[in-house]
Motif scaffolding. Sequence first.
Motif, mmCIF file in Angstrom:
data_model
loop_
_atom_site.group_PDB
_atom_site.id
_atom_site.type_symbol
_atom_site.label_atom_id
_atom_site.label_comp_id
_atom_site.label_asym_id
_atom_site.label_seq_id
_atom_site.Cartn_x
_atom_site.Cartn_y
_atom_site.Cartn_z
ATOM 1 N N PHE A 1 0.733 -1.279 -0.044
ATOM 2 C CA PHE A 1 -0.048 -0.023 0.231
ATOM 3 C C PHE A 1 0.873 1.200 0.055
ATOM 4 C CE2 PHE A 1 -3.267 -2.975 1.390
ATOM 5 C CZ PHE A 1 -4.512 -2.403 0.888
ATOM 6 N N GLN A 2 0.510 2.226 -0.700
ATOM 7 C CA GLN A 2 1.137 3.689 -0.806
ATOM 8 C C GLN A 2 0.439 4.607 -0.543
ATOM 9 O OE1 GLN A 2 4.422 3.686 -1.709
ATOM 10 N NE2 GLN A 2 4.282 1.396 -2.046
ATOM 11 N N PRO A 3 0.999 5.638 0.009
ATOM 12 C CA PRO A 3 0.089 6.846 0.535
ATOM 13 C C PRO A 3 -0.665 7.420 -0.405
ATOM 14 C CG PRO A 3 2.236 6.918 1.470
ATOM 15 C CD PRO A 3 2.287 5.914 0.527
ATOM 16 N N TRP A 4 -1.952 7.628 -0.328
ATOM 17 C CA TRP A 4 -2.696 8.385 -1.343
ATOM 18 C C TRP A 4 -3.048 10.026 -1.220
ATOM 19 C CZ3 TRP A 4 -6.871 11.567 -1.135
ATOM 20 C CH2 TRP A 4 -7.788 11.970 -2.260
ATOM 21 N N LYS A 5 -2.893 10.772 -2.514
ATOM 22 C CA LYS A 5 -2.773 12.044 -2.236
ATOM 23 C C LYS A 5 -3.674 12.771 -3.575
ATOM 24 C CE LYS A 5 0.090 16.206 -1.339
ATOM 25 N NZ LYS A 5 1.235 16.970 -1.353
#
Length: 224
Positions: free
Chosen positions: A11-15
């Motif tokens: 999972f990667q940070p969402w922006k």
Amino acid sequence: MEISLLQDQEFQPWKWQESVCDDCQIMLIPTAEIVDTIKVRRFIQALAVNKPELQKIYKISGAEYTLLAQISVGILGRESLFGESSRYKIKESMPWLVKAAKVTKAVATGSSVSPNSRGLTQIKFLPTQVSERFGITPENLDIPENAAIATMGYLIEALGQLKNRIRIYRLEHITPDRYADYLPYIYFGRSRAIIDKTARPEQNAYVQALKKYMNLIEVFERQP
């Protein structure tokens, strides 16, 4: 610990405006004690689990869905303090009293009687598509999953309304990075202020509280 485990699972940070994945799986993680409760976790889990179906129903992009999911958490905080405010608990325990007060006011002022706001996010008008599909009624909006789905349906429809107003009334100052500033005006029934250009989100206590609560949740996404 939760964030570390998510990162281990890719999972990667969402922006907003940087993440454009349409069918990514999302996860919302509480980052403060006030949002680390069973009610809030059920609410945000429903936002994540029902993303594919709500996207299909409303034909909304993944990025816009995820932004609205984050905004819905802000509304949950602003409207009921995540289900813990005394005012919310009194209103939900005695909806008949609220209705009686509205009738009395309507008779005194000659105005119409507005429907009661109900549930964890204090919704007045249930979106037809999700209420029929998920069996959501005003009486069961205290269930976190129902409140999450109904709020998302309402916000998706509200975003469509906002985009139409931007186009029709040439509201060039409302750019995508400011959706979270202006969508609340539709939610709390002041959409006319958007058209009249009298909306001042930076001075509006509702908007500022909503945005503060939004930031108590971190959002992550994972490619399918």
